[in-house]
Design a protein around this motif. Structure first.
Motif, short mmCIF file in Angstrom:
data_model
loop_
_atom_site.label_atom_id
_atom_site.label_comp_id
_atom_site.label_asym_id
_atom_site.label_seq_id
_atom_site.Cartn_x
_atom_site.Cartn_y
_atom_site.Cartn_z
N ARG A 94 0.84 -1.20 0.00
CA ARG A 94 0.00 0.00 0.00
C ARG A 94 0.88 1.26 0.00
N TRP A 95 1.95 1.24 0.79
CA TRP A 95 2.87 2.38 0.82
C TRP A 95 3.50 2.59 -0.55
N LEU A 96 3.80 1.50 -1.23
CA LEU A 96 4.34 1.61 -2.59
C LEU A 96 3.32 2.26 -3.53
N ARG A 97 2.06 1.96 -3.32
CA ARG A 97 1.04 2.60 -4.16
C ARG A 97 0.96 4.10 -3.88
N TYR A 98 1.14 4.50 -2.63
CA TYR A 98 1.17 5.93 -2.32
C TYR A 98 2.32 6.61 -3.05
N SER A 99 3.49 5.98 -3.02
CA SER A 99 4.66 6.55 -3.67
C SER A 99 4.45 6.65 -5.16
N ARG A 100 3.85 5.63 -5.76
CA ARG A 100 3.61 5.66 -7.19
C ARG A 100 2.59 6.75 -7.55
N ALA A 101 1.57 6.91 -6.72
CA ALA A 101 0.60 7.98 -6.96
C ALA A 101 1.29 9.34 -6.91
N ASP A 102 2.23 9.52 -5.98
CA ASP A 102 2.97 10.78 -5.91
C ASP A 102 3.79 11.00 -7.17
N LEU A 103 4.42 9.94 -7.66
CA LEU A 103 5.24 10.05 -8.86
C LEU A 103 4.39 10.43 -10.07
N LEU A 104 3.27 9.75 -10.24
CA LEU A 104 2.42 10.03 -11.39
C LEU A 104 1.82 11.43 -11.31
#
Length: 222
Positions: A94-104
């Protein structure tokens, strides 16, 4: 680099070990604030409101295995071999999804042509950096839970598709590793550098650390 065992993906950097350790309390506070911004429930480890050096135990110092350059080896720490239950695995994904959302979010509205024209360094474009993130992530999961089938290069329909495909592979492959094998140390004879040890925990930690490193780079270039 210092790495916070209780918070996979939380790290600090410094010109030497002492400075990296000294920067860690602020890194912990920033990481917890980042989780809060994504409405993540308070993790059991986040019980220190204002972390200080008094709250930190330096358990291990390594003089080798610091991932300071692309393709460099990353150390395997004792906490990378600690057992994770399903809740911690899903929490980290889930934390990885947060990071990816920030990147996008940072590249929202930019097409591949614009990404290829913007430079983060004299020899590296924003597009190349995003492709590097995807390839690094592919390498982490390939080494820890592989071997995987190769991806086409360049991306078929753009860098966002490449990032999405690799992330789906990471999540799917991570979930296929049985709980009893998550602590297994793997030497990937099918990949480059078969002498570098990996566990699933190390792969997920490095995926989040690496993406957040480049997020910080993007912030510094804004």
């Amino acid at each position: 680099m210092s790495h916070v065992a209780e918070l996979p993906g939380c790290f600090a950097v410094g010109s030497d070990a002492a400075r990296a350790a000294g920067a860690t309390p602020r890194a912990i506070a920033d990481f917890l604030a980042w989780l809060k911004a994504h409405k993540e429930p308070l993790v059991p480890e986040a019980h220190v409101a204002r972390p200080s050096m008094a709250d930190i135990l330096v358990a291990d110092v390594r003089s080798e295995g610091a991932p300071t350059q692309a393709g460099g080896k990353a150390a395997l720490f004792d906490f990378d071999t600690a057992a994770w239950d399903n809740d911690k695995l899903e929490r980290t994904l889930r934390w990885l999804r947060y990071s990816r959302a920030d990147l996008l979010a940072k590249i929202d509205g930019l097409d591949d042509m614009e990404l290829k024209s913007r430079r983060l360094a004299p020899d590296r474009t924003l597009w190349a950096t995003l492709l590097h993130i995807a390839h690094a992530e592919y390498g982490y999961i390939n080494r820890s839970a592989g071997p995987l089938a190769g991806l086409s290069e360049p991306p078929l329909a753009g860098i966002r598709e490449e990032l999405s495909i690799v992330r789906a592979m990471l999540e799917d492959k991570a979930r296929t590793v049985p709980a009893e094998e998550r602590t297994k140390v793997v030497h990937p004879v099918w990949a480059a550098r078969p002498d570098e040890p990996w566990t699933l925990q190390k792969a997920l930690r490095r995926a989040l650390e690496h993406e957040k490193e480049h997020l910080a780079e993007l912030d510094s270039r804004r």
